[in-house]
Scaffold this active site. Structure first.
Site, PDB file in Angstrom:
ATOM      1  N   SER A   1       0.719  -1.160  -0.029  1.00 19.76           N
ATOM      2  CA  SER A   1      -0.108   0.068   0.071  1.00 19.76           C
ATOM      3  C   SER A   1       0.765   1.079  -0.039  1.00 19.76           C
ATOM      4  CB  SER A   1      -0.997  -0.112   1.214  1.00 19.76           C
ATOM      5  OG  SER A   1      -1.750  -0.861   1.135  1.00 19.76           O
TER       6      SER A   1
ATOM      7  N   TYR B   1      -3.228  -2.553 -10.611  1.00 15.04           N
ATOM      8  CA  TYR B   1      -3.220  -2.193  -9.097  1.00 15.04           C
ATOM      9  C   TYR B   1      -2.553  -3.441  -8.308  1.00 15.04           C
ATOM     10  CZ  TYR B   1      -4.959  -1.902  -4.553  1.00 15.04           C
ATOM     11  OH  TYR B   1      -4.965  -1.915  -3.074  1.00 15.04           O
TER      12      TYR B   1
ATOM     13  N   TYR C   1      -5.069   3.757   7.711  1.00 16.07           N
ATOM     14  CA  TYR C   1      -6.366   3.234   7.691  1.00 16.07           C
ATOM     15  C   TYR C   1      -7.144   3.950   9.046  1.00 16.07           C
ATOM     16  CZ  TYR C   1      -4.053   0.256   4.475  1.00 16.07           C
ATOM     17  OH  TYR C   1      -3.381  -0.193   3.346  1.00 16.07           O
TER      18      TYR C   1
END
Lengths: 304, 304, 304, 304
Positions: free
Chosen positions: A64, A189, A240
């Site tokens: 990420s 992705y 997050y």
């Protein structure tokens, strides 16, 4: 001026002897087999001096963390228009929740959650001639390192098990916020997530966000306003549902990945990357978080 | 070094001529009757020099800005234990939503949303001998201004119409996270919101967060670590579901109130307070936001 | 004994002259082109006497009505084990919401919402040798009509635009509640939805649920206990977030489809199917609902 | 015609020897002290013949069962206008969740969840001269039993601990859907819940819903259409998030209370009340549910 090398050495020594290192991500074999005892931290100060301690040349899947790089490239290409497709608000929810996405009609909260990064990937697939190759070149150029590469086996595994990402992509598409085919966007992705880099390479790459948009060789990638905005998004949304906790404990813009990497920047001071494969319950590197907390505490450098 | 006075003068001139000033809060008569044409901005630099433009001596209801002050006092009294009662994560939701509170068993996401501030108020009611008087003394002392006072008619009106706050308080109590009677806690809470202050008084008060925990006379209220943490919470959570937008556009820790006030701090540089009664759709002062955005753009001072 | 023919004639006459017929579904061309002026109602009483009024031989896409038929077949094959995979509770939400699915870990609330029907389709794909052909034979047998067929062009269009269903299927798969490939399951699912039938054919088919599990020729498909349970599920869950309203207004177990069809049964009395392509805001046939309400009001036959 | 007495005797014998009786509600002392070994079931057939087995003359707190009685009275007084204030859809959520209420702007899903019953209570407080006394008279009249009474100590305890109900009431009031003061409405609400009745008294009372709106002495309280609608609501919404399960397993309109009582009706056949203080995880009487399931299975009487 803090003595970075001392601080990093202390952090590394402590990390190596910490008993509870968290749990390695296990959803694909390539991540599951990482050695939990690995730890590295590399810091690049504003003058381009590199400080390292531990396994800082080992490569790992940045996962990420790549979302900041694709955001940067998409922002450069699209400018403020990007915000028609994705927001800048923290999600207040674990990283994979679709509820909010459904409630908000397919416009993801921010570009650093999976759904948002999928929209950013869609932007790049539309904008770039050879999306995967072009992204790779972009990262290599910022980092001044032509050896950076995708780990194809990681990308392939993600593709075979990434059902939640397929669900998010199809949901976004059902709301008309995905221009390209789901398969094409996710192929891109999963490749971006599979970028394989070391702590040192990450520190060089993220220098651009600590140095007002310019890389080590002073080539400009983003203007000052854009850099500030990306840093603001990292601070608000980079961890997050632990974003507030990170701001509270560490006080720097940053981003983590499920491969155990964490990057952070102190504007006009330094970029830093830490790595330890064991994760805490919220999916952020356990020792990596502790390392950065110790770094800002001992150096007295926080943006707050 | 930016020339603050020039910048503030420009901001004020522009604000006075802006057509769309948003909408004044109308849920209680005391707020509804505010003059939408009022605008002020006051900045206190690190050296204690005050810069002002516009209606900076007019008093208004600081409303939610008070949440930072009660947080500060409760943090001073309880230390890290406070986080057993309330979190530090952004809520990702409008300021009055109870859903999240229910889902998370009565532990509010952060101390700057209503539910969280009610828990903080409960802490102060338990800890202080004369809660309302003690809070007032605390604020007067930080601000070096013994004239600061509650507006009793505002507190009374809030009490008569604050059904949503009653709902939140009872929900929290049903989960065992409220020690005192709902009526007692809300009486305190409605009083803190009714604090009546001017931009200048707010700039003096929030100097403590820009100056490493010390007020203008260098009395220490919070240690450096505590100040950093409160600033981090302001940045992550100070603007409800517009927190990310504020971080993105302004790039400073801050807090807004429904009375039209906004405060912000740049650690080690300045504290600032802007006021304009017209609100945008999300309940933040429309011109106040524009003023702070202009301030950081023109001064080049953002934490990112 | 009510005079069904009279009642149906009245209903039909009224429907034909009603001005507001709702809106035809437009998400695929095959549904969008239906004639909004069509209306039919067919009722089969317990003795096998058929009463019809209007366009009762016109075929239309039965869409979600098929969910009762696949549920019936899956329940026959798997028995009570089926409930390990899907619940029997009303969803309290519009038919396509994924939030609940995510919150409840991929176990859909009931088999009559899309997510639940996808799980039932997965069961049939696992259990049947030639799923699509076997389902077709099953429906033809119950209806005593070998001409019933899929409309391949409808199935193909659904596949090309059914992103929300893909999202649901992948989300279910991410929770481990889908045994087969998403593509395979949805191919079956889109085919079942494309079944093309007339009001008369539906009345014959649903006779099995009004007649204690036996078709018109008294072949047994479900035992009494199973029929009761399917009827209970139809009553609780057959009309998405209008299920309570249907129970309240009509008082019969039933199921609607976006093609404008509605079926209902009165245990031990009759099965009935109405059709009118115009839908209300919640996606149920506007005139179809009115027709069934009038039927139970005028006949005095409701289960309550 | 089933032999009810035999069936009830069997059910009672089995209940008395069942080991796992669930858990008695413990949130107020008056409920916590109930004897978990108590069990009773009373059935009143259409001809007014009463069948009983077990502790059918013991009184217990009917709690949420009272919601059907207040609904009945409010529906009688207000007619269809009632549905402007409260819906008729199942909630799909546990009985005390406020999220849905907030999401749907203070209009509760249905009158049989707490929030909905509070709105119904508000209607009665507005409509009745002496709300508490008038409700009591109404129940006494339907049941033909002037000894029925409130248990004041239960009402008082509920008031002292019912924070969640206060939260719901204030939330409803914040949306403008409560005409009277929260305190007044909840005082009435806590009283209705404290009604103390036996299985036999409940069977007599609910006979009105099995007998087309007329009590045992054939006085008419509701017209046929109204009775059907209340029965439909009981079926859809009578058991919180176990409503579908109850429809599935038992197949009758019914309502449970946290005091361990359950009532159900078979239109035109019988009313029935079972009681056992032990609850299952969802707050419905464990043995009561089993008793009713056995009753419909053995008698072959279900509405499906």
């Amino acid at each position: 001026m803090p003595e970075f090398q001392n601080i990093l050495d202390n952090i590394c020594a402590q990390a190596k002897t910490t008993h509870d290192k968290g749990k390695v991500a296990s959803y694909i074999p390539q991540l599951a087999c990482m050695d939990i005892n690995k730890f590295g931290i590399a810091l690049l100060d504003q003058n381009g001096v590199l400080y390292s301690a531990g396994d800082t040349k080992d490569k790992f899947s940045i996962q990420s963390i790549s979302k900041v790089l694709t955001l940067s490239l998409a922002f450069e290409l699209l400018g403020e228009q990007l915000w028609n497709r994705v927001g800048v608000e923290p999600s207040g929810d674990p990283f994979n929740h679709l509820s909010l996405l459904e409630q908000e009609n397919g416009k993801p909260r921010n570009p650093l959650i999976n759904a948002g990064a999928i929209v950013v990937a869609d932007v790049l697939v539309s904008q770039l001639r050879n999306p995967k190759q072009d992204l790779l070149e972009y990262v290599r150029k910022i980092a001044h390192d032509p050896t950076i590469a995708y780990d194809k086996s990681v990308a392939k595994s993600e593709k075979e098990t990434g059902f939640r990402n397929y669900a998010a992509a199809y949901l976004i598409k059902s709301f008309g916020n995905l221009e390209n085919e789901v398969e094409t966007v996710l192929d891109f992705y999963f490749h971006q997530c599979s970028l394989s880099m070391s702590c040192e390479q990450l520190a060089y790459t993220f220098y651009v966000f600590a140095n007002r948009g310019k890389c080590l060789k002073q080539t400009s990638y983003l203007n000052l306003s854009q850099v500030k905005r990306i840093n603001a998004i990292m601070l608000s949304c980079g961890f997050y549902d632990e974003a507030g906790e990170f701001a509270y404990e560490v006080g720097l813009p940053g981003k983590s990945g499920v491969g155990g990497g964490i990057v952070a920047v102190h504007p006009n001071s330094f970029s830093v990357a830490a790595w330890s494969p064991g994760l805490n319950e919220k999916g952020n590197s356990k020792l990596g978080l502790q390392a950065l907390e110790k770094l800002t505490t001992e150096s007295g450098l926080s943006i707050f």
